[in-house]
Design an enzyme around this catalytic site. Structure first.
Site, PDB file in Angstrom:
ATOM      1  N   ALA A 190      57.327 130.895 -20.685  1.00 34.09           N
ATOM      2  CA  ALA A 190      58.228 131.433 -21.708  1.00 34.09           C
ATOM      3  C   ALA A 190      59.688 131.216 -21.312  1.00 34.09           C
ATOM      4  CB  ALA A 190      57.960 132.919 -21.928  1.00 34.09           C
ATOM      5  N   GLY A 191      60.456 130.665 -22.224  1.00 29.35           N
ATOM      6  CA  GLY A 191      61.863 130.414 -21.935  1.00 29.35           C
ATOM      7  C   GLY A 191      62.607 130.079 -23.208  1.00 29.35           C
ATOM      8  N   TYR A 201      72.084 128.269 -19.367  1.00 30.37           N
ATOM      9  CA  TYR A 201      70.699 127.821 -19.196  1.00 30.37           C
ATOM     10  C   TYR A 201      70.452 127.343 -17.764  1.00 30.37           C
ATOM     11  CZ  TYR A 201      66.385 125.171 -19.855  1.00 30.37           C
ATOM     12  OH  TYR A 201      65.099 124.689 -19.733  1.00 30.37           O
TER      13      TYR A 201
END
Length: 250
Positions: free
Chosen positions: A83-84, A147
């Site tokens: 998950a990201g 990020y």
């Protein structure tokens, strides 16, 4: 094999779920979008796999800790932390709200889930923890500071866990792919070097997991370029980064 996959409703998580969906595997799929997750689970079951779905937003830390407690009641052979999110590439200052959301999703949520699971893995003296990071974690461009920072923090976390858990028979792997076709990369509005199809990317990821690669960065040519640039004098790195941003139109 009992395999837990986060972010399993789309993108790489969906592709990983379908790859491991065999009658030999029991899948636990975690994601926040119920309809998407139910569709993935249905297709995995059609391939012969036993599937459990858990609807959860990884940013709900208490919920993630509860899930970790529940998952730990049965043996876990492999957990893939996929998950990201990304907020895309921007030449401006990332708003704090976006920065916070990135770190919650890409980093803090992982420890919320793993905290109650790790003692169970130590008890069973076996298991694999797989972190899906990114080549962006190795070199921070000015258009992706938030990020890259979140993924670099993830790398540091995974590295420490590797040393901590190896004596207990637990394998910790950090997978750092380049640009793979997914919901996340489709947001990009620039030419992505060494771009891979989803199938190509998944083949690389699953091969790295199969071979228990502790740190696996690919494609190799892209990784090598990043390593070479990292070793150059700062003045040369500045020119390369400025030229790359110009090509992106940032």
């Amino acid at each position: 094999m009992r395999i837990v996959i986060t972010g399993a409703s789309s993108g790489l998580g969906e592709a990983l779920a379908l790859h491991y969906a065999t009658k030999e595997n029991q899948l636990v799929l975690i994601a926040r979008r119920m309809e998407h997750l139910d569709d993935v689970a249905k297709r995995c079951r059609e391939q012969g796999s036993e599937v459990e779905t858990i609807i959860a937003d990884v940013n709900d830390f208490e919920r993630m800790r509860q899930i970790g407690e529940t998952l730990g009641t049965l043996p876990i052979d492999r957990i893939i932390l996929n998950a990201g999110m990304s907020v895309g590439h921007s030449g401006g200052i990332t708003p704090f709200e976006d920065f916070e959301r990135l770190f919650k999703t890409n980093f803090l949520s992982i420890h919320a889930l793993l905290e109650p699971i790790i003692p169970k893995l130590i008890e069973q003296k076996t298991g694999e923890i797989v972190f899906i990071s990114s080549l962006a974690s190795l070199f921070t461009m000015p258009t992706s500071i938030a990020y890259s920072s979140s993924k670099r923090a993830l790398n540091a976390y995974a590295e420490g866990l590797h040393y901590q858990l190896k004596p207990h028979g637990i394998t910790v792997m950090t997978i750092m792919p380049g640009f793979i076709d997914s919901e996340m990369t489709r947001k990009n509005r620039f030419k992505m070097p060494f771009w891979m199809t989803t199938q190509e990317g998944i083949a690389k990821i699953t091969d790295g997991i199969k071979r228990k690669r502790i740190r696996y960065a690919f494609p190799f040519r892209f990784y090598l370029m990043i390593r070479i640039v990292s070793l150059l004098p700062q003045s040369l790195r500045d020119k390369i980064v400025n030229f790359t941003n110009f090509k992106k139109g940032a």
